[in-house]
Design a protein around this motif. Structure first.
Motif, PDB file in Angstrom:
ATOM      1  N   GLN A 201      43.716  43.206  34.626  1.00  0.00           N
ATOM      2  CA  GLN A 201      42.734  43.099  33.543  1.00  0.00           C
ATOM      3  C   GLN A 201      41.409  42.735  34.160  1.00  0.00           C
ATOM      4  OE1 GLN A 201      42.989  39.897  30.537  1.00  0.00           O
ATOM      5  NE2 GLN A 201      42.718  41.476  28.987  1.00  0.00           N
ATOM      6  N   ASP A 202      40.355  43.408  33.708  1.00  0.00           N
ATOM      7  CA  ASP A 202      39.032  43.021  34.192  1.00  0.00           C
ATOM      8  C   ASP A 202      38.223  42.395  33.075  1.00  0.00           C
ATOM      9  OD1 ASP A 202      37.989  45.116  32.743  1.00  0.00           O
ATOM     10  OD2 ASP A 202      36.851  45.968  34.395  1.00  0.00           O
ATOM     11  N   PHE A 203      37.122  41.804  33.470  1.00  0.00           N
ATOM     12  CA  PHE A 203      36.241  41.069  32.543  1.00  0.00           C
ATOM     13  C   PHE A 203      34.887  41.749  32.611  1.00  0.00           C
ATOM     14  CE2 PHE A 203      38.815  37.324  31.521  1.00  0.00           C
ATOM     15  CZ  PHE A 203      39.859  37.531  32.402  1.00  0.00           C
ATOM     16  N   LYS A 204      34.588  42.532  31.572  1.00  0.00           N
ATOM     17  CA  LYS A 204      33.406  43.393  31.649  1.00  0.00           C
ATOM     18  C   LYS A 204      32.108  42.696  31.234  1.00  0.00           C
ATOM     19  CE  LYS A 204      35.213  48.023  31.679  1.00  0.00           C
ATOM     20  NZ  LYS A 204      36.603  48.176  31.238  1.00  0.00           N
ATOM     21  N   ARG A 205      32.206  41.690  30.409  1.00  0.00           N
ATOM     22  CA  ARG A 205      30.979  41.040  29.944  1.00  0.00           C
ATOM     23  C   ARG A 205      30.473  40.049  30.985  1.00  0.00           C
ATOM     24  NH1 ARG A 205      29.074  42.516  24.650  1.00  0.00           N
ATOM     25  NH2 ARG A 205      30.793  43.653  23.692  1.00  0.00           N
ATOM     26  N   LEU A 258      44.222  58.104  38.863  1.00  0.00           N
ATOM     27  CA  LEU A 258      43.857  58.163  37.445  1.00  0.00           C
ATOM     28  C   LEU A 258      43.860  56.732  36.911  1.00  0.00           C
ATOM     29  CD1 LEU A 258      43.166  59.893  34.942  1.00  0.00           C
ATOM     30  CD2 LEU A 258      45.606  59.907  34.416  1.00  0.00           C
ATOM     31  N   TYR A 259      42.692  56.301  36.510  1.00  0.00           N
ATOM     32  CA  TYR A 259      42.511  54.953  35.969  1.00  0.00           C
ATOM     33  C   TYR A 259      42.616  55.073  34.459  1.00  0.00           C
ATOM     34  CZ  TYR A 259      39.432  50.941  34.604  1.00  0.00           C
ATOM     35  OH  TYR A 259      38.874  49.824  34.034  1.00  0.00           O
ATOM     36  N   VAL A 260      43.594  54.414  33.873  1.00  0.00           N
ATOM     37  CA  VAL A 260      43.771  54.449  32.431  1.00  0.00           C
ATOM     38  C   VAL A 260      43.331  53.094  31.877  1.00  0.00           C
ATOM     39  CG1 VAL A 260      45.391  54.835  30.544  1.00  0.00           C
ATOM     40  CG2 VAL A 260      45.740  55.996  32.744  1.00  0.00           C
ATOM     41  N   PHE A 274      39.185  57.065  30.623  1.00  0.00           N
ATOM     42  CA  PHE A 274      39.766  57.460  31.902  1.00  0.00           C
ATOM     43  C   PHE A 274      38.692  57.313  32.966  1.00  0.00           C
ATOM     44  CE2 PHE A 274      42.768  60.767  29.820  1.00  0.00           C
ATOM     45  CZ  PHE A 274      43.858  59.915  29.911  1.00  0.00           C
ATOM     46  N   ASN A 275      39.100  56.888  34.152  1.00  0.00           N
ATOM     47  CA  ASN A 275      38.238  57.023  35.321  1.00  0.00           C
ATOM     48  C   ASN A 275      39.031  57.805  36.346  1.00  0.00           C
ATOM     49  OD1 ASN A 275      35.990  55.533  34.345  1.00  0.00           O
ATOM     50  ND2 ASN A 275      37.057  53.616  34.812  1.00  0.00           N
ATOM     51  N   ALA A 276      38.305  58.396  37.280  1.00  0.00           N
ATOM     52  CA  ALA A 276      38.943  59.317  38.223  1.00  0.00           C
ATOM     53  C   ALA A 276      39.056  58.711  39.613  1.00  0.00           C
ATOM     54  CB  ALA A 276      38.137  60.619  38.280  1.00  0.00           C
ATOM     55  N   ARG A 277      39.058  57.386  39.662  1.00  0.00           N
ATOM     56  CA  ARG A 277      39.048  56.672  40.955  1.00  0.00           C
ATOM     57  C   ARG A 277      39.539  55.256  40.707  1.00  0.00           C
ATOM     58  NH1 ARG A 277      35.823  52.787  38.721  1.00  0.00           N
ATOM     59  NH2 ARG A 277      34.540  53.788  37.175  1.00  0.00           N
ATOM     60  N   PHE A 278      39.746  54.537  41.841  1.00  0.00           N
ATOM     61  CA  PHE A 278      40.162  53.137  41.738  1.00  0.00           C
ATOM     62  C   PHE A 278      39.115  52.348  40.949  1.00  0.00           C
ATOM     63  CE2 PHE A 278      42.697  54.253  45.485  1.00  0.00           C
ATOM     64  CZ  PHE A 278      43.874  53.552  45.254  1.00  0.00           C
ATOM     65  N   GLY A 279      39.559  51.473  40.083  1.00  0.00           N
ATOM     66  CA  GLY A 279      38.645  50.638  39.315  1.00  0.00           C
ATOM     67  C   GLY A 279      38.171  49.461  40.138  1.00  0.00           C
ATOM     68  N   ASP A 280      36.975  49.038  39.840  1.00  0.00           N
ATOM     69  CA  ASP A 280      36.423  47.875  40.502  1.00  0.00           C
ATOM     70  C   ASP A 280      35.979  46.917  39.393  1.00  0.00           C
ATOM     71  OD1 ASP A 280      35.724  46.498  42.777  1.00  0.00           O
ATOM     72  OD2 ASP A 280      33.708  47.318  42.878  1.00  0.00           O
ATOM     73  N   PRO A 281      36.398  45.691  39.390  1.00  0.00           N
ATOM     74  CA  PRO A 281      37.068  44.907  40.425  1.00  0.00           C
ATOM     75  C   PRO A 281      38.609  44.937  40.443  1.00  0.00           C
ATOM     76  CG  PRO A 281      36.398  43.460  38.647  1.00  0.00           C
ATOM     77  CD  PRO A 281      35.943  44.838  38.262  1.00  0.00           C
ATOM     78  N   GLU A 282      39.278  45.683  39.576  1.00  0.00           N
ATOM     79  CA  GLU A 282      40.739  45.598  39.512  1.00  0.00           C
ATOM     80  C   GLU A 282      41.425  45.860  40.862  1.00  0.00           C
ATOM     81  OE1 GLU A 282      38.769  47.275  37.457  1.00  0.00           O
ATOM     82  OE2 GLU A 282      39.654  47.591  35.491  1.00  0.00           O
ATOM     83  N   THR A 283      40.868  46.843  41.609  1.00  0.00           N
ATOM     84  CA  THR A 283      41.465  47.198  42.901  1.00  0.00           C
ATOM     85  C   THR A 283      41.573  45.993  43.831  1.00  0.00           C
ATOM     86  OG1 THR A 283      40.636  49.409  42.646  1.00  0.00           O
ATOM     87  CG2 THR A 283      41.115  48.730  44.902  1.00  0.00           C
TER      88      THR A 283
HETATM   89  N1  GLY Z   1      36.619  48.098  36.042  1.00  0.00           N
HETATM   90  C1  GLY Z   1      35.970  49.149  35.391  1.00  0.00           C
HETATM   91  C2  GLY Z   1      35.671  50.298  36.221  1.00  0.00           C
HETATM   92  O1  GLY Z   1      36.007  50.366  37.384  1.00  0.00           O
HETATM   93  O2  GLY Z   1      35.069  51.217  35.707  1.00  0.00           O
END
Ligand code: GLY
Ligand code: AMP
Length: 420
Positions: A201-205, A258-260, A274-283
């Protein structure tokens, strides 16, 4: 295996670290990298926006595996350019990366595949947007159709603000508001087969208690003790498999990550993006927990070899990452501030510092060079321990005006927020 990582953020630092830990990987190169990555891998200059430049570098290095971190080069066709030169690349083609590059395209694919997501309308101009806003009602969700570096989404109760954002977009996607906690689930895909990574889980705010503007992400944690054990299987069945099948049917199979992004609504999980790459900061919190060597996994993904590769092995440890952002982030970050205490933070047992927007000054000082400056990842037997480590370490770093959230993983760990 010689690996090349493209990108310069904390995600790429995490990828570099995980690839370096793979006994099957003999050397890791990164381009353009950052001072933290340069301490662990050989870095090279590259214009990441140029697919030809990325492919030329991969050929010059004879890379056995190219991993492209950010979305912009993928959408521009960097993975196609690398594969056209006969090299192995983990990352989707430009055609498949449209799942991230166009929110309207992603919605079409989801509709065709029967994937649960928010109802939406693609709008051009104020009139169309106004009609869509009134159809869905508040809270209003308006998204720029194209890539917007995490800043294209406005969620608001203010109809005027929603309209203004829609009018500023060439094409806007207006959609139904999804309520419920968000979960990020990553699928390593070879076009046909997909393997799940651990949920995060990420924290976007920007601010504590999810207040303030949306950012690229201020922190993350994994695992998620509160999600149902069946979530990953459910989402693979309802989202990942049908999406991969639809992309194959269109002649543009999805190879890569595939980032869901999900909202766990009262009616079940639904896709936020959807994102097409590793998520940041989740990775940053997922990869340290992965025991299966990353280089072998991504290579298998890139060559269509995942069918025999699972299941993946995981450490039971927890990981928490806290992002240090520059003053003024996300609006107008002020860069150039000196970072002190980074070595002390890295020396905290169980902590790791990942660089994002940092630069080495001529005088040897480390300075901020971007909105998100660095992250501190804490690892521990459970979330509370991982969190304590991350906050102990980040508390040793000073950056004038630097901002970080005090409540990353607080709720999940069952503790009160740490005072910054
Ligand atoms: N954590 C959100 C993103 O990578 O787009
Ligand atoms: P995105 O860039 O699509 O990840 O959107 C950024 C953030 O906006 C998401 O993480 C959500 O918190 C929020 N968001 C996006 N779409 C919706 C939606 N349909 N309903 C509620 N919140 C949303």
């Amino acid at each position: 295996m010689k690996a090349l990582v493209i990108g310069s953020g904390a995600r790429e630092h995490a990828l570099t670290a995980a690839l370096s830990a793979d006994p099957g990987v003999t050397s890791v190169h990164a381009a353009p990298g950052n001072p933290g990555i340069a301490a662990e891998a050989e870095t090279h200059p590259v214009d990441v926006s140029s697919p030809v430049a990325v492919a030329d570098l991969a050929v010059a290095l004879s890379a056995d595996l190219v991993v492209i971190g950010p979305e912009a080069p993928l959408v521009a066709g960097a993975a196609d350019a690398v594969r056209d030169r006969g090299l192995v690349c983990f990352g989707p083609s430009a055609a498949a990366a449209r799942l991230e590059g166009s929110k309207a395209f992603a919605k079409q694919v989801m509709a065709a595949a029967g994937v649960p997501t928010a109802d939406s309308a693609v709008c051009v101009g104020k009139e169309e947007a106004a009609a869509a806003l009134d159809r869905f009602g508040p809270p209003y969700v308006v998204k720029d159709d194209g890539l917007a570096a995490g800043k294209g989404v406005v969620v608001t109760d203010d109809r005027e603000d929603a309209l203004t954002h829609a009018a500023a977009c060439e094409r806007a996607v207006v959609e139904e508001y999804l309520s419920g906690p968000e979960v990020s689930l990553f699928a390593v895909c070879d076009g046909e087969t997909a393997l799940p990574l651990a949920a995060a889980q990420d924290f976007k705010r920007l601010g504590d208690d999810d207040r303030g503007p949306n950012t690229g992400g201020m922190g993350a944690y994994s695992p998620l003790p509160w999600v149902p054990a069946t979530l990953t299987d459910d989402v693979f069945e309802s989202v990942v498999a049908p999406t991969l099948a639809e992309m194959r049917r269109r002649g543009t199979p999805f190879t890569g990550l595939l980032y869901v992004g999900l909202a766990l609504t009262p009616g079940g999980p639904r896709v936020v993006e959807f994102n097409a790459r590793f998520g940041d900061p989740e990775t940053q919190v997922v990869l340290p927990r992965l025991r299966t060597p990353l280089g072998g996994l991504l290579h298998a993904g890139a060559i269509g070899g995942l069918a025999g590769a699972g299941p993946l092995e995981w450490s039971p440890d927890a990981a928490v990452t806290v992002v240090l952002a520059a003053p003024g982030y996300p609006g107008a970050p002020r860069t150039g501030g000196e970072l002190l205490g980074v070595a002390a933070a890295a020396a905290v047992p169980g902590a790791r510092v990942l660089h994002a927007g940092t630069t080495q000054g001529d005088d040897g000082s480390l300075r901020s060079a971007g909105g998100r400056v660095l992250s501190v990842v804490g690892r521990g037997a459970d979330l509370a321990a991982a969190r304590a480590t991350a906050y102990d370490a980040i508390g040793r770093i000073t950056l004038d005006g630097g901002q970080f959230r005090a409540d990353i993983a607080a709720h999940a760990a069952g503790d009160a927020p740490v005072a910054p």
